[in-house]
Design a protein around this motif. Structure first.
Motif, mmCIF file in Angstrom:
data_model
loop_
_atom_site.group_PDB
_atom_site.id
_atom_site.type_symbol
_atom_site.label_atom_id
_atom_site.label_comp_id
_atom_site.label_asym_id
_atom_site.label_seq_id
_atom_site.Cartn_x
_atom_site.Cartn_y
_atom_site.Cartn_z
ATOM 1 N N ALA A 1 0.964 -1.411 0.182
ATOM 2 C CA ALA A 1 -0.052 0.023 -0.031
ATOM 3 C C ALA A 1 0.835 0.982 -0.145
ATOM 4 C CB ALA A 1 -1.036 0.226 0.707
ATOM 5 N N LYS B 1 -12.530 -0.608 -2.822
ATOM 6 C CA LYS B 1 -11.370 -1.971 -2.591
ATOM 7 C C LYS B 1 -10.546 -2.424 -3.356
ATOM 8 C CE LYS B 1 -15.783 -3.598 -2.704
ATOM 9 N NZ LYS B 1 -17.111 -4.547 -3.530
ATOM 10 N N GLN C 1 -7.930 -0.683 -3.680
ATOM 11 C CA GLN C 1 -6.749 -0.663 -3.152
ATOM 12 C C GLN C 1 -5.978 -2.036 -2.599
ATOM 13 O OE1 GLN C 1 -7.059 3.824 -1.900
ATOM 14 N NE2 GLN C 1 -7.534 4.269 -3.334
ATOM 15 N N ARG C 2 -7.669 -2.489 -2.014
ATOM 16 C CA ARG C 2 -6.528 -3.650 -1.372
ATOM 17 C C ARG C 2 -6.095 -4.792 -2.587
ATOM 18 N NH1 ARG C 2 -11.528 -3.188 1.468
ATOM 19 N NH2 ARG C 2 -12.796 -5.334 0.154
#
Length: 375
Positions: free
Chosen positions: A251, A348, A350-351
């Motif tokens: 991330a 979502k 980005q997960r």
């Protein structure tokens, strides 16, 4: 034009040649494979050659089988929709038209998902994907062709667009899929059987290919293939390949595009995927958009205009109908970064940990491991 585009390994064959060479093998005239009575191609989604080599301790059978010649290069973008379309048609994305994960429908503001979004926007699987599938051509000539995959993929737009002509046989577990493929190949001389293995890709996206879960799934696949190889019927040739490899992007390596960011100035639509963006610019703004991205991102990504990418042959020969599907500006990640439009409400995506789509060897070079009559 970026001066540092990667060069494919000299031994790597093109993914577009796999099915034509399997068909040639069952006629005893392949340049790649030994003669065979029938042939099986297994696609392990997301299993790059680099991923396999770096996790060799969990895949001793595959690693022992994989020689220096056992490599193929997938297409650009290195993503499932484009790569499988190329595998099943034998041509590059510039011809078949599936040029990314999400691409713009010319003349609209729609950027449908090229795997699952066909029905949502009414894409015609007989025309949006522009090239005749190899299975359709071979079936019309009398050859039995089979797809062995999960039942959920049986009636999708993407399946119709790419593997029509083949008989779909549903199976759940990997072992069941492999056993069915062997049975079909053994029962039908001259048959071509495709087996889809999505498990590694699903785990890689969720947890990363460097995770313990991914390693455990690779170990399981390796064990299944070892057992299966021992009982392959005489004269059956098989090969394992992939649509793309995978890069883990944590991330803190995400680049979030937000309102007011200069990088979204004059950009009307953002499509593609996080490691290979298609940017659709306002009228007349493509060069300015490319210049802004070049100043900001050229140290970690390849930044190209559509014309530069087409001229470099990244999509192969591009049909005029396909040209407007390609972004005005393309951003292909070179380092371990991923780009997200943070203005979107849905966070979502980005997960996702495991990523692909770009030009790096880790994403583009895939295995081409042989079994049975091809070993």
């Amino acid at each position: 034009m970026p001066s540092s585009l990667p060069i494919d390994p000299p031994m790597a064959r093109s993914l577009t040649g796999v099915l034509p060479q399997l068909i040639a093998a069952v006629s005893g005239r392949s340049d790649w494979f030994s003669p065979a009575r029938s042939a099986i191609v297994i696609v392990a989604d997301g299993l790059g050659r680099g991923n396999l080599a770096q996790r060799a301790a969990y895949a001793r059978f595959l690693s022992e089988r994989m020689t220096k010649r056992d490599a193929a290069r997938t297409v650009f973008p290195a993503t499932t929709a484009a790569a499988l379309s190329s595998l099943f048609t034998g041509v590059m994305p510039g011809e078949h038209g599936i040029v990314g994960y999400r691409v713009r429908v010319p003349g609209t503001a729609s950027t449908p998902n090229q795997l699952t979004g066909w029905e949502e926007v009414g894409l015609d699987p007989y025309s949006w994907q522009r090239s005749q599938p190899v299975f359709e051509r071979e079936a019309a000539a009398g050859r039995r062709c089979f797809v062995v995959s999960r039942a959920q993929y049986a009636a999708t737009g993407f399946t119709t667009a790419t593997v029509r002509g083949a008989e779909f046989v549903a199976a759940s577990g990997i072992g069941e899929r492999l056993a069915l493929a062997e049975a079909l190949a053994g029962a039908h001389e001259g048959a071509i059987v495709y087996v889809y293995v999505p498990e590694l890709d699903v785990i890689g996206h969720a947890h990363g290919w460097e995770s313990d879960r991914w390693a455990a799934e690779l170990e399981s696949l390796d064990a299944e293939l070892r057992r299966w190889d021992r009982q392959l019927g005489p004269g059956i040739g098989a090969v394992l390949t992939a649509d793309h490899g995978m890069v883990d992007v944590p991330a803190h390596r995400h680049i979030l595009l937000r309102e007011g960011d200069a990088l979204v100035d004059e950009v009307e639509l953002i499509a593609g995927e996080p490691r290979m963006l298609h940017l659709y610019a306002a009228e007349g703004a493509a060069e300015r958009v490319a210049a802004r991205w070049g100043v900001s991102e050229s140290d970690r990504s390849w930044v190209m205009t559509r014309e530069e990418a087409v001229n470099a042959g990244l999509f192969g020969t591009v049909h005029p109908d396909v040209t407007p599907r390609i972004g005005d500006v393309l951003i292909a990640a070179r380092s371990s970064v991923a780009y997200y439009d943070d203005r979107l409400a849905d966070k979502k995506p980005q997960r996702m940990v495991g990523q692909h789509g770009s030009l790096t060897d880790q994403e583009r070079i895939v295995p081409l491991v042989r079994f049975g009559a091809f070993a």
